[in-house]
Design an enzyme around this catalytic site. Structure first.
Site, PDB file in Angstrom:
ATOM      1  N   ILE A  11      40.386  39.474  49.053  1.00 17.13           N
ATOM      2  CA  ILE A  11      39.378  40.448  49.475  1.00 17.13           C
ATOM      3  C   ILE A  11      38.422  39.828  50.486  1.00 17.13           C
ATOM      4  O   ILE A  11      38.112  40.427  51.525  1.00 17.13           O
ATOM      5  CB  ILE A  11      38.597  40.987  48.255  1.00 17.13           C
ATOM      6  CG1 ILE A  11      39.436  42.026  47.512  1.00 17.13           C
ATOM      7  CG2 ILE A  11      37.271  41.622  48.693  1.00 17.13           C
ATOM      8  CD1 ILE A  11      39.646  43.335  48.248  1.00 17.13           C
ATOM      9  N   LYS A 204      34.584  53.037  39.385  1.00 18.59           N
ATOM     10  CA  LYS A 204      35.570  51.971  39.556  1.00 18.59           C
ATOM     11  C   LYS A 204      35.889  51.318  38.207  1.00 18.59           C
ATOM     12  O   LYS A 204      37.053  50.977  37.928  1.00 18.59           O
ATOM     13  CB  LYS A 204      35.010  50.916  40.520  1.00 18.59           C
ATOM     14  CG  LYS A 204      35.919  49.692  40.731  1.00 18.59           C
ATOM     15  CD  LYS A 204      37.115  50.019  41.582  1.00 18.59           C
ATOM     16  CE  LYS A 204      38.071  48.815  41.704  1.00 18.59           C
ATOM     17  NZ  LYS A 204      37.447  47.679  42.412  1.00 18.59           N
ATOM     18  N   GLU A 285      38.740  37.452  34.364  1.00 16.28           N
ATOM     19  CA  GLU A 285      37.418  38.022  34.603  1.00 16.28           C
ATOM     20  C   GLU A 285      37.221  39.262  33.723  1.00 16.28           C
ATOM     21  O   GLU A 285      37.217  40.389  34.192  1.00 16.28           O
ATOM     22  CB  GLU A 285      37.295  38.391  36.087  1.00 16.28           C
ATOM     23  CG  GLU A 285      35.888  38.728  36.544  1.00 16.28           C
ATOM     24  CD  GLU A 285      35.853  39.111  38.010  1.00 16.28           C
ATOM     25  OE1 GLU A 285      34.846  38.837  38.664  1.00 16.28           O
ATOM     26  OE2 GLU A 285      36.841  39.683  38.507  1.00 16.28           O
TER      27      GLU A 285
END
Length: 323
Positions: A11, A204, A285
């Site tokens: 990203i 999200k 994560e």
């Protein structure tokens, strides 16, 4: 405009390449073979929207970069508390930190208003360790809707999506957000400035809180999870519980679960970032995804039995994969 990308993985390198293409002074901070490839060949983006190559500066030493106007944080949230020595050389008095993280950010209750204003979440900011390094006043929230993978060192495979929603923790529209938005759009990305980004965070999170841990537990792609009846039902339940927590915090997401599932299915056989991390032996994560929402459920008194079950299983997986 000077932008440092700290953690220029899939990203980060994609955003850095886009900003460089738009004329920003971009510095990518990475390491290993990926850094070597970017130095020699640039960032090579492979995308259904068109391939391109950009040649921003790349280094492994933030001191070579120096103070920047924006620090785009591409690190995993698990690395935030320890990133002080890396980020300190990049800061001046008004540097904005744009954290492109999934899940609940460490600044979530900063300038939130209401009974929880200023509250610290232990799951994402244990004993204030993250806030001590990343001052909430510097934070510009960023919700990433793009899917990318590091195909090989220096090569980013852009799977789908170009939207990076940004916003201030204290709501409203700031000059620093507008300036960043303009540069991102000039580089070919969508970058709306949201007056209240928390709605986007929960939107999200609906996908991340369910698809990410399930994908790691089942070693499954987005499409596979959507097409399997039992898994799809578990994901629907997790999303329903997540929406209940958001509503208890005063955030109405305003999207149907079926629409969210349909969007995920269209992504196809994409592996979530959590599954990619598991396969590469990296830390998972999950604190900012599952642990944070379970903590928020405790604060608000919302029952989340399915989230708790999946959290227990995925937490054990994370511990075993780190051993």
């Amino acid at each position: 405009m000077k932008v440092a990308v700290l953690g220029a993985g899939a990203i980060g390198a994609y955003v850095g390449a886009a900003l460089h293409r738009a004329g920003a002074d971009v510095h990518l901070i990475a390491r290993g073979p990926h850094l070597a490839a970017m130095r020699q060949y640039g960032v090579r983006v492979r995308s259904p929207r068109g391939d391109f190559t950009a040649h921003p500066r790349a280094t492994d030493d933030p001191a070579e970069v120096g103070p920047s106007d924006y620090v785009f944080l591409g690190l995993k949230a698990t690395s935030y508390a320890a990133c002080g020595p890396l980020i300190e050389p990049l800061l001046h008095d008004t540097t904005a930190i744009v954290a492109a993280q999934n899940g609940i950010p460490w600044w979530y209750f900063h300038r939130h208003g209401g009974p929880w204003d200023g509250r610290r979440l232990e799951s994402v900011d244990p004993q204030g360790a993250v806030s001590a390094v990343l001052a909430p006043d510097r934070a510009v929230g960023c919700v990433v809707y793009a899917a990318t993978e590091l195909e090989q060192p220096g090569v980013v495979r852009h799977v789908e999506g170009t939207r990076f929603s940004i916003g201030e923790p204290g709501r409203g529209v700031s000059a620093r957000c507008l300036t960043l938005s303009e540069a991102m759009r000039a580089g070919g990305l969508k970058c709306p400035v949201e007056p209240d980004l928390r709605r986007d965070i929960w939107l999200k999170l609906l996908g991340n809180i369910s698809f990410n841990p399930i994908s790691a537990l089942a070693r499954a792609t987005m499409r596979q999870m959507c097409l399997h009846g039992g898994t799809r039902q578990v994901i629907e339940t997790m999303m329903t519980e997540t929406l209940a927590v958001a509503a208890a915090l005063g955030c109405a997401v305003g999207v149907s679960i079926e629409r969210r599932l349909a969007g995920a299915e269209r992504v196809g056989d994409h592996r979530t970032s959590t599954l990619q991390d598991l396969e590469r032996g990296k830390p998972l994560e999950l604190d900012v995804l599952l642990s944070a929402v379970v903590e928020l459920a405790e604060i608000t008194g919302v029952p989340v039995p399915t989230l708790r079950t999946v959290h227990a299983l995925s937490d054990l997986l994370a511990l075993r994969s780190a051993a």
